[in-house]
Design a protein around this motif. Structure first.
Motif, PDB file in Angstrom:
ATOM      1  N   MET A  36      43.623  31.854  37.596  1.00 30.85           N
ATOM      2  CA  MET A  36      42.333  32.328  37.736  1.00 30.85           C
ATOM      3  C   MET A  36      42.155  33.621  37.519  1.00 30.85           C
ATOM      4  O   MET A  36      40.744  34.032  36.834  1.00 30.85           O
ATOM      5  CB  MET A  36      41.949  31.777  39.081  1.00 30.85           C
ATOM      6  N   LEU A  37      42.661  34.559  38.190  1.00 30.43           N
ATOM      7  CA  LEU A  37      42.385  35.996  38.104  1.00 30.43           C
ATOM      8  C   LEU A  37      42.603  36.465  36.437  1.00 30.43           C
ATOM      9  O   LEU A  37      41.696  37.223  36.037  1.00 30.43           O
ATOM     10  CB  LEU A  37      43.360  36.842  38.824  1.00 30.43           C
ATOM     11  N   ALA A  43      40.308  40.833  34.677  1.00 29.91           N
ATOM     12  CA  ALA A  43      41.411  40.034  35.541  1.00 29.91           C
ATOM     13  C   ALA A  43      41.227  40.363  37.143  1.00 29.91           C
ATOM     14  O   ALA A  43      42.289  40.737  37.406  1.00 29.91           O
ATOM     15  CB  ALA A  43      42.716  40.768  35.093  1.00 29.91           C
ATOM     16  N   ARG A  44      39.868  40.171  37.132  1.00 30.26           N
ATOM     17  CA  ARG A  44      39.490  40.415  38.636  1.00 30.26           C
ATOM     18  C   ARG A  44      38.425  39.308  38.927  1.00 30.26           C
ATOM     19  O   ARG A  44      37.655  38.791  38.116  1.00 30.26           O
ATOM     20  CB  ARG A  44      38.939  41.650  38.634  1.00 30.26           C
ATOM     21  N   ALA A  45      38.714  38.786  40.151  1.00 28.18           N
ATOM     22  CA  ALA A  45      37.535  37.776  40.794  1.00 28.18           C
ATOM     23  C   ALA A  45      37.444  38.144  42.354  1.00 28.18           C
ATOM     24  O   ALA A  45      38.385  38.417  42.735  1.00 28.18           O
ATOM     25  CB  ALA A  45      38.218  36.424  40.311  1.00 28.18           C
ATOM     26  N   SER A  46      36.297  37.694  42.667  1.00 29.69           N
ATOM     27  CA  SER A  46      36.163  37.875  44.164  1.00 29.69           C
ATOM     28  C   SER A  46      36.821  36.594  44.637  1.00 29.69           C
ATOM     29  O   SER A  46      36.985  35.632  44.263  1.00 29.69           O
ATOM     30  CB  SER A  46      34.632  37.818  44.304  1.00 29.69           C
ATOM     31  N   VAL A  47      37.014  36.613  46.109  1.00 27.10           N
ATOM     32  CA  VAL A  47      37.730  35.590  46.824  1.00 27.10           C
ATOM     33  C   VAL A  47      36.970  34.403  46.998  1.00 27.10           C
ATOM     34  O   VAL A  47      37.212  33.393  46.861  1.00 27.10           O
ATOM     35  CB  VAL A  47      38.094  36.270  48.306  1.00 27.10           C
ATOM     36  N   LYS A 103      36.787  45.581  44.865  1.00 20.85           N
ATOM     37  CA  LYS A 103      35.581  44.898  45.055  1.00 20.85           C
ATOM     38  C   LYS A 103      34.682  44.557  43.704  1.00 20.85           C
ATOM     39  O   LYS A 103      35.151  45.245  42.493  1.00 20.85           O
ATOM     40  CB  LYS A 103      34.412  46.056  45.594  1.00 20.85           C
ATOM     41  N   ALA A 104      34.080  43.507  43.857  1.00 18.78           N
ATOM     42  CA  ALA A 104      33.437  43.028  42.429  1.00 18.78           C
ATOM     43  C   ALA A 104      32.090  42.454  43.108  1.00 18.78           C
ATOM     44  O   ALA A 104      32.136  41.449  43.906  1.00 18.78           O
ATOM     45  CB  ALA A 104      34.310  41.829  41.599  1.00 18.78           C
ATOM     46  N   SER A 109      37.397  41.524  46.642  1.00 20.12           N
ATOM     47  CA  SER A 109      37.986  40.885  45.327  1.00 20.12           C
ATOM     48  C   SER A 109      39.477  41.063  45.010  1.00 20.12           C
ATOM     49  O   SER A 109      39.922  42.073  45.729  1.00 20.12           O
ATOM     50  CB  SER A 109      37.283  41.406  43.951  1.00 20.12           C
ATOM     51  N   LEU A 110      40.001  40.462  44.126  1.00 22.03           N
ATOM     52  CA  LEU A 110      41.400  40.566  43.848  1.00 22.03           C
ATOM     53  C   LEU A 110      41.413  41.075  42.327  1.00 22.03           C
ATOM     54  O   LEU A 110      40.636  40.729  41.431  1.00 22.03           O
ATOM     55  CB  LEU A 110      42.346  39.394  43.822  1.00 22.03           C
ATOM     56  N   GLN A 111      42.212  42.014  41.897  1.00 19.97           N
ATOM     57  CA  GLN A 111      42.692  42.252  40.580  1.00 19.97           C
ATOM     58  C   GLN A 111      44.323  42.350  40.250  1.00 19.97           C
ATOM     59  O   GLN A 111      44.873  42.805  41.215  1.00 19.97           O
ATOM     60  CB  GLN A 111      41.921  43.670  40.138  1.00 19.97           C
TER      61      GLN A 111
END
Length: 159
Positions: A36-37, A43-47, A103-104, A109-111
């Motif tokens: 998903m990331l 390559a980043r998305a919020s939780v 943060k996004a 978020s995770l990257q």
């Protein structure tokens, strides 16, 4: 039967494997998060986005996800089910340094890290693994913007 007859009877116990559905295994969840990331912008998305994608995949709400991404469709709130097992898998991904917190769109978020990108490459080498999940992610992850996530969560209206 008398009690003396039972005293000579032997019992033996063998452990038998108990099948566990794939979505309950930590490796399935970790792989899913990494995909998903990788499928998201930068390559980043919020939780929140990860939870929505996870919920759509697990509960087979792909048509609802498709409608949520479609700009011509009125966005209805997403009844998000937050799963503790998914949150633990996120913690595992971060703990193993496959992704890092950032943060996004103003939210946690995770990257993916370089190690995470390498792990995604290894997952993608296995052609018949997570076929349905990969198809859903490749079709929808980039289109599900943080603006749309906010609208799905009822934080703002979509334009």
């Amino acid at each position: 039967m008398s009690s003396s007859e039972f005293s000579h009877t032997r019992f033996s116990f063998k452990r038998r494997p108990t099948p566990v559905p794939g979505d309950m295994r930590i490796t399935w969840r970790v792989s899913l998060i990494l995909l998903m990331l990788a499928g998201s912008r930068s390559a980043r998305a919020s939780v929140a986005k990860l939870h929505i994608l996870n919920d759509a995949i697990r509960s087979n709400q792909i048509s609802k996800l498709r409608d949520a991404i479609d700009a011509d469709t009125k966005i209805l709130p997403w009844n998000l089910r937050v799963e503790p097992a998914f949150a633990r898998a996120i913690d595992f991904v971060v703990g193993e340094r496959l992704a890092e917190w950032t943060k996004a769109g103003g939210r946690a978020s995770l990257q993916l890290t370089q190690a995470g990108l390498t792990a995604v490459g290894e997952i993608e080498k296995v052609e018949d693994a997570l076929e349905q999940e990969r198809a859903i992610i490749s079709e929808h992850a980039k289109k599900l913007t943080e603006f749309r996530v906010s609208a799905l969560l009822g934080e703002r209206t979509a334009a």
